[in-house]
Design a protein around this motif. Structure first.
Motif, PDB file in Angstrom:
ATOM      1  N   THR A  97       0.816  -1.224   0.065  1.00 39.32           N
ATOM      2  CA  THR A  97       0.026  -0.067  -0.126  1.00 39.32           C
ATOM      3  C   THR A  97       0.886   1.272   0.017  1.00 39.32           C
ATOM      4  O   THR A  97       0.474   2.101  -0.676  1.00 39.32           O
ATOM      5  CB  THR A  97      -0.885   0.029   1.405  1.00 39.32           C
ATOM      6  OG1 THR A  97      -1.677  -1.191   1.152  1.00 39.32           O
ATOM      7  CG2 THR A  97      -1.845   1.308   1.131  1.00 39.32           C
ATOM      8  N   ASP A 214       2.573  -2.698 -11.078  1.00 37.73           N
ATOM      9  CA  ASP A 214       2.262  -2.857  -9.607  1.00 37.73           C
ATOM     10  C   ASP A 214       2.741  -4.498  -9.584  1.00 37.73           C
ATOM     11  O   ASP A 214       1.816  -5.454  -9.787  1.00 37.73           O
ATOM     12  CB  ASP A 214       0.921  -3.135  -9.154  1.00 37.73           C
ATOM     13  CG  ASP A 214       0.667  -3.321  -7.632  1.00 37.73           C
ATOM     14  OD1 ASP A 214       1.426  -3.895  -7.228  1.00 37.73           O
ATOM     15  OD2 ASP A 214      -0.322  -3.087  -7.011  1.00 37.73           O
ATOM     16  N   LYS A 243       5.511  -7.602  -0.593  1.00 35.28           N
ATOM     17  CA  LYS A 243       5.253  -9.021  -0.424  1.00 35.28           C
ATOM     18  C   LYS A 243       6.551  -9.865  -0.352  1.00 35.28           C
ATOM     19  O   LYS A 243       7.496  -9.980   0.629  1.00 35.28           O
ATOM     20  CB  LYS A 243       4.266  -9.610  -1.381  1.00 35.28           C
ATOM     21  CG  LYS A 243       3.012  -8.889  -1.119  1.00 35.28           C
ATOM     22  CD  LYS A 243       1.957 -10.005  -1.693  1.00 35.28           C
ATOM     23  CE  LYS A 243       0.307  -9.551  -1.027  1.00 35.28           C
ATOM     24  NZ  LYS A 243      -0.247  -8.585  -1.918  1.00 35.28           N
TER      25      LYS A 243
HETATM   26  C1  LIG Z   1      -0.928  -7.225  -1.609  1.00 39.51           C
HETATM   27  C2  LIG Z   1      -0.917  -6.197  -2.643  1.00 39.51           C
HETATM   28  C3  LIG Z   1      -0.842  -4.839  -2.598  1.00 39.51           C
HETATM   29  C4  LIG Z   1      -0.929  -4.306  -1.018  1.00 39.51           C
HETATM   30  O1  LIG Z   1       0.150  -4.585  -0.295  1.00 39.51           O
HETATM   31  P1  LIG Z   1       0.289  -4.321   1.436  1.00 39.51           P
HETATM   32  O2  LIG Z   1       1.413  -4.975   1.562  1.00 39.51           O
HETATM   33  O3  LIG Z   1      -1.223  -5.414   1.930  1.00 39.51           O
HETATM   34  O4  LIG Z   1      -0.376  -2.964   1.708  1.00 39.51           O
HETATM   35  C5  LIG Z   1      -0.642  -4.107  -3.574  1.00 39.51           C
HETATM   36  N1  LIG Z   1      -1.009  -4.399  -4.916  1.00 39.51           N
HETATM   37  C6  LIG Z   1      -0.844  -5.789  -5.146  1.00 39.51           C
HETATM   38  C7  LIG Z   1      -0.805  -6.080  -6.578  1.00 39.51           C
HETATM   39  C8  LIG Z   1      -0.780  -6.559  -4.101  1.00 39.51           C
HETATM   40  O5  LIG Z   1      -0.856  -8.018  -4.258  1.00 39.51           O
END
Ligand SMILES: *Cc1c(COP(=O)(O)O)cnc(C)c1O
Length: 394
Positions: A97, A214, A243
């Motif tokens: 996020t 992203d 992640k």
């Molecule tokens: C999980 C995710 C997010 C958000 O990440 P957080 O660490 O939960 O804030 C944003 N974009 C994608 C593609 C995701 O899979």
């Protein structure tokens, strides 16, 4: 009465007390094969010795100092990311996020500083997920995430996933950027074909706007390349990562070209924790393993083995599964039954899978998963599917 933990999650009745590689273990000793990896986070599985060493070693020396000071571990990880990607510069965050927040700010600032302050609008796609902050939910735009949280951050246009003509029509003098996941995760393991990604890159070049990728879920080796866009032979201007980069330690990053990042001067952005010594010590250890060519070759080899077995699984259980899709070790099974029911049947068979939109069951094993564990996982998926067939046969 409201529970002591704010009840925003629908939790499974499972509680693990130990993790070992691809396994999650309950207090009573019940062992689950973890093909969820905490939603694509535990890229090296649980308690990988190299990252336990990195974490413990750093923990004995220095945890946190603030970005008021030099952080050599941060510089080292940034250097590695820069030498192994399109990027010229990196900002560290604690989550996906937060990476999304900066990516949007960076794109807008770039045009503000280029005397095009009207260019604030960002084109995004239906089914996308960019996190749960006000900017993240506005970027993704779905009713389920935004309802009740208005007024939303303005400046986003939403288009159907993968409709190329609609994109060119949507670009105008106010457009700053396009943001897209090369593989939608929450949206149900939906791949953006290489041709589409190339097409988006061409459109961005033609209209001199920025391409923001992203790769929070699909990056860091998940698809078999360090970053998913490498398969299409293109590069973004800005990329969000999180992640898998910390393999379980909260860490995220925004990677950018010098040009895209040109507005981000001293004082324009910051984070208290982002890139602290502890997080970056882990990040460096993860990177050294995941970015290695032979490690990524193994990911690809294991991915095609798993994919082949999943095709067999789908063929054998046509009433449960419709198809297998995905890329590398980011795989999805499109279900004919409610994914929540399939997930709970998986728990009974002692395998962890993660539900996603569009009737999809996500399989996101650790990138370190072994051949034997892949075979065992598919056996357990067969067991889960047979249990569902048994129920619907009654
Ligand atoms: C999980 C995710 C997010 C958000 O990440 P957080 O660490 O939960 O804030 C944003 N974009 C994608 C593609 C995701 O899979």
């Amino acid at each position: 009465m409201i529970p002591s933990v704010l009840p925003t999650y629908k939790r499974a009745p499972l509680a693990f007390s130990k993790g070992e590689g691809s396994w999650l273990i309950e207090e009573d000793g019940r062992r689950f094969l973890d093909f969820g990896s905490g939603i694509a986070v535990n890229s090296l599985g649980h308690c990988h010795p190299a990252i336990v060493r990195a974490l413990a070693g750093q923990a004995e020396n220095l945890w946190h100092v603030s970005n008021l000071y030099q952080i050599p571990q941060q510089r080292e990880l940034a250097d590695k990311l820069v030498s192994n990607s399109f990027a010229d510069t990196v900002f560290f965050t604690n989550s996906g996020t937060e990476s999304c927040e900066l990516a949007i700010k960076m794109a807008r600032k770039r045009f503000f500083d280029a005397n095009q302050p009207e260019r604030t609008e960002i084109i995004a796609f239906e089914g996308a997920f960019h996190g749960r902050s006000s900017a993240g939910i506005a970027a993704a735009g779905s009713e389920a995430m935004t309802r009740g949280f208005g007024p939303l951050l303005p400046g986003f246009k939403h288009l159907p996933f993968g409709e190329h003509e609609a994109v060119e029509d949507a670009i105008d003098e106010n457009t700053a950027a396009i943001v897209v996941e090369p593989v939608q995760g929450e949206g149900g393991i939906r791949l953006l074909p290489d041709q589409c990604l190339k097409g988006l890159r061409d459109l961005c070049d033609k209209h001199q706007i920025l391409l923001i990728l992203d790769e929070v879920q699909c990056g860091m080796g998940r698809t078999g390349r360090l970053f998913a866009h490498e398969w299409a032979g293109i590069s973004p201007d800005i990329m969000m990562v999180a992640k898998g980069i910390g393999s379980g330690f909260p860490l995220g990053a925004v990677l950018a070209t010098e040009r895209a990042a040109s507005g981000m001067t001293v004082g324009t952005h910051g984070s208290t924790y982002g890139g602290n010594p502890l997080a970056c010590a882990v990040g460096n250890a993860v990177f050294d393993i995941v970015a290695d060519k032979s490690f990524l070759n193994e990911v690809n080899r294991k991915a095609s083995m798993l994919r082949q077995k999943l095709e067999g699984l789908v063929a054998e259980h046509p009433d449960v599964f419709e198809s297998a899709r995905g890329h590398g070790l980011m795989l999805g099974l499109v279900c004919r039954k409610a994914p929540a029911d399939v997930v709970s049947s998986c728990y009974d068979a002692e395998i962890i899978a993660v539900p996603a939109a569009n009737n999809t069951l996500r399989l996101l094993p650790p990138l370190t998963v072994t051949d034997e564990e892949i075979s065992e996982a598919v056996e357990r998926l067969h067991t889960a599917a047979r249990a569902i067939e048994g129920k619907s046969g009654d």
